[in-house]
Design a protein around this motif. Structure first.
Motif, short mmCIF file in Angstrom:
data_model
loop_
_atom_site.label_atom_id
_atom_site.label_comp_id
_atom_site.label_asym_id
_atom_site.label_seq_id
_atom_site.Cartn_x
_atom_site.Cartn_y
_atom_site.Cartn_z
N GLY A 258 0.79 -1.23 0.00
CA GLY A 258 0.00 0.00 0.00
C GLY A 258 0.82 1.27 0.00
O GLY A 258 0.32 2.33 0.36
N ASN A 259 2.07 1.18 -0.42
CA ASN A 259 2.94 2.36 -0.48
C ASN A 259 2.99 2.91 -1.90
O ASN A 259 3.15 2.14 -2.86
N GLU A 260 2.89 4.24 -2.02
CA GLU A 260 3.07 4.86 -3.33
C GLU A 260 4.54 4.79 -3.70
O GLU A 260 5.41 5.04 -2.88
N ILE A 261 4.81 4.41 -4.95
CA ILE A 261 6.19 4.38 -5.43
C ILE A 261 6.36 5.52 -6.42
O ILE A 261 5.63 5.62 -7.40
N PHE A 262 7.33 6.40 -6.15
CA PHE A 262 7.55 7.51 -7.07
C PHE A 262 7.98 6.97 -8.43
O PHE A 262 8.70 5.98 -8.54
N SER A 263 7.53 7.67 -9.47
CA SER A 263 7.71 7.17 -10.83
C SER A 263 9.17 7.01 -11.23
O SER A 263 9.50 6.14 -12.04
N ASP A 264 10.07 7.87 -10.68
CA ASP A 264 11.48 7.71 -11.06
C ASP A 264 12.05 6.40 -10.51
O ASP A 264 12.89 5.76 -11.17
N LYS A 265 11.56 5.95 -9.35
CA LYS A 265 12.03 4.67 -8.79
C LYS A 265 11.44 3.49 -9.56
O LYS A 265 12.13 2.49 -9.80
N ILE A 266 10.16 3.60 -9.95
CA ILE A 266 9.56 2.55 -10.79
C ILE A 266 10.33 2.45 -12.11
O ILE A 266 10.64 1.36 -12.59
N GLY A 267 10.65 3.60 -12.68
CA GLY A 267 11.42 3.62 -13.93
C GLY A 267 12.75 2.92 -13.77
O GLY A 267 13.18 2.16 -14.65
N LEU A 268 13.41 3.14 -12.64
CA LEU A 268 14.71 2.50 -12.40
C LEU A 268 14.56 0.98 -12.31
O LEU A 268 15.37 0.23 -12.89
N LEU A 269 13.51 0.52 -11.63
CA LEU A 269 13.28 -0.93 -11.54
C LEU A 269 13.00 -1.53 -12.92
O LEU A 269 13.50 -2.62 -13.25
N ILE A 270 12.20 -0.82 -13.72
CA ILE A 270 11.91 -1.31 -15.08
C ILE A 270 13.19 -1.32 -15.92
O ILE A 270 13.47 -2.29 -16.64
N ALA A 271 13.98 -0.25 -15.83
CA ALA A 271 15.24 -0.17 -16.59
C ALA A 271 16.17 -1.31 -16.21
O ALA A 271 16.77 -1.96 -17.08
N ARG A 272 16.29 -1.59 -14.92
CA ARG A 272 17.11 -2.72 -14.45
C ARG A 272 16.63 -4.03 -15.08
O ARG A 272 17.42 -4.83 -15.58
#
Length: 484
Positions: A258-272
């Motif tokens: 239930g935590n909001e994930i900031f989009s730059d961190k989501i982007g980093l996970l996707i990039a990885r």
């Protein structure tokens, strides 16, 4: 009595056009906007009969506005292909699928009721940047219109073609339980079907179309919408929560706890996740994004390069296109995927699909993946008041000041500046990965200030205090909208 033409010049923004209807623009004004856009399309394509894809979002007045826009476009010689009720990315996709010359999408995105606007583009996969918007404004307000004889035809069942394109080759193996929230906006008739189609167990939240937006605006940055997603994720023990904006080009993400994930961190996970199978790839992120991209061990191991670029979906989209980058991530939630993952434009549903692939590939929950990233202490995006006619001069002054600080090796919080990026204001970074940003807001009389430190919250604060003190010396800064 003939209606006068009403069109507020301030509605022409950096990347699209938006007005309060009919306070700032009326039907005649929309017709003239269509004439201006048609003239611009003909000028750029050198085609007297260009084919233009047109769509609209689900608001009570959007079809009326689309009719007026089409009237203007047709009067210049444009051949309209109307795909009906759409998301912005569906209109962008149609330009590729139908091989047309330009697009015009009637939408006010996540804005409140009463707002309308148009997102438009000529080159495939790209939307208007500031130069094109300036040209469109000039043509429209000065009525420098081309006259011609166009036509219109309806393209039926295009929603199905768009959905099938996103579902093909995107099947997942895990049964991911996903809350899909659409705020009663247009994405409600697309996102649940597509995510079910790739194999998700979908829990719908406010997916029925209702142009009164009875609960909250369809905006993944709206706290009411985020809280509703959090509640549903927890109640349903879901793996992920997705919130889509009004025209479907952005997505917000809530993890399984239930935590909001900031989009730059989501982007980093996707990039990885992508870097393992796309080694030596290039990624584009906006200057407000976390500094972790530069130091990430997985991206570095896979010889990937990250470029920081100007904030704004139109800027990032163009940079992804020009650099032939695999993907681009903007902190506001616009993500861009190039071939073979997408067509380069921002599509919130495709972004959600890439998050599903991330969950499918990793034997971990989203909360575990986020916790594996190094901790960073990041400020909110702060906006100190600065007059529109002064803000760019202040930023120029700051660029010179921080370059001088770097050259003279003057320490800030006991550190020297290691690198300066000036593509969009000034972003200065230190040896430990801490950084600060000062840029001019593209749509408000204010600056934008962000700081981040992987070292400590105190260092983040100290960098902000130094920025604030430096800005105050100019005598041109007013109150902040918020402070850390």
């Amino acid at each position: 009595m003939n209606q006068i033409i009403k069109i507020d010049p301030y509605g022409f923004r950096e990347y699209d056009a938006r007005w309060l209807y009919e306070k700032d623009i009326n039907k005649k004004g929309i017709v003239n906007l269509g004439k201006g856009l048609g003239t611009q399309i003909i000028k750029h394509t050198k085609n007297k009969k260009p084919r233009v894809i047109v769509g609209h979002d689900y608001r009570s007045y959007s079809e009326e506005i689309k009719s007026a826009l089409k009237e203007g476009l047709i009067s210049t010689g444009c051949l309209i292909e109307d795909i009906g009720l759409s998301l912005s990315p569906m209109v962008y996709f149609a330009q590729f699928n139908l091989n047309s010359d330009a697009v015009a999408m009637v939408t006010a995105s996540h804005n409140e009721n009463g707002w309308t606007g148009v997102k438009m583009g000529i080159q495939k996969g790209l939307t208007h940047a500031p130069e094109e918007m300036k040209e469109l404004k000039d043509i429209t307000l000065n009525e420098r219109f081309i006259e011609g004889e166009g036509s219109e035809k309806k393209i039926n069942d295009f929603q199905k073609i768009y959905k099938e394109d996103l579902m093909k080759n995107n099947r997942i193996n895990k049964k991911i339980k996903a809350v899909v929230a659409c705020g009663n906006g247009t994405a409600g008739i697309f996102a649940p079907d597509i995510l079910r189609g790739i194999g998700c167990d979908v829990i719908e939240l406010d997916c029925d179309l209702d142009w009164t937006f009875p609960k909250y605006n369809p905006n993944p940055e709206d706290l009411e919408m985020l809280h509703a997603i959090v509640k549903s994720v927890k109640e349903n023990n879901a793996d992920i929560g997705f919130g889509f904006d009004g025209d479907g080009d952005r997505v917000g993400v809530i993890d399984n706890e239930g935590n909001e994930i900031f989009s730059d961190k989501i982007g980093l996970l996707i990039a990885r996740n992508l870097s393992d199978s796309h080694k030596k790839s290039k990624f584009i992120v906006d200057v407000k994004s976390t500094g972790l991209y530069s130091t990430d061990k997985i991206l570095n191991k896979n010889q990937c390069e990250t470029l920081y670029w100007k904030t704004g979906h139109s800027h990032i989209k163009r940079k992804v296109h020009n650099e032939k980058a695999l993907a681009g991530f903007e902190k506001s939630g616009h993500f861009f995927f190039n071939q073979p993952l997408g067509y380069g434009y921002d599509d919130g549903i495709n972004s959600a699909i890439q998050v599903c692939h991330l969950l499918d590939n990793q034997n971990k929950k989203m909360s575990e993946m986020i916790k594996e990233l190094p901790i960073t202490y990041q400020s909110p995006t702060m906006a100190p008041f600065c007059k529109d006619d002064e803000k760019y001069n202040v930023v120029d002054e700051m660029v010179k000041e921080f370059k001088k600080l770097k050259d003279q090796k003057i320490k800030i919080d006991n550190q020297e500046i290691k690198e300066i990026i000036t593509v969009n204001g000034v972003r200065f970074s230190f040896e430990d990965g801490s950084w600060g940003l000062i840029r001019a807001s593209s749509n408000k009389p204010s600056l934008v200030v962000v700081t981040e430190s992987p070292t400590s919250d105190e260092r983040k604060l100290n960098i902000f205090r130094f920025i604030d003190k430096t800005l105050m010396k100019t005598g041109k800064i007013g109150e902040y909208d918020q402070k850390i």
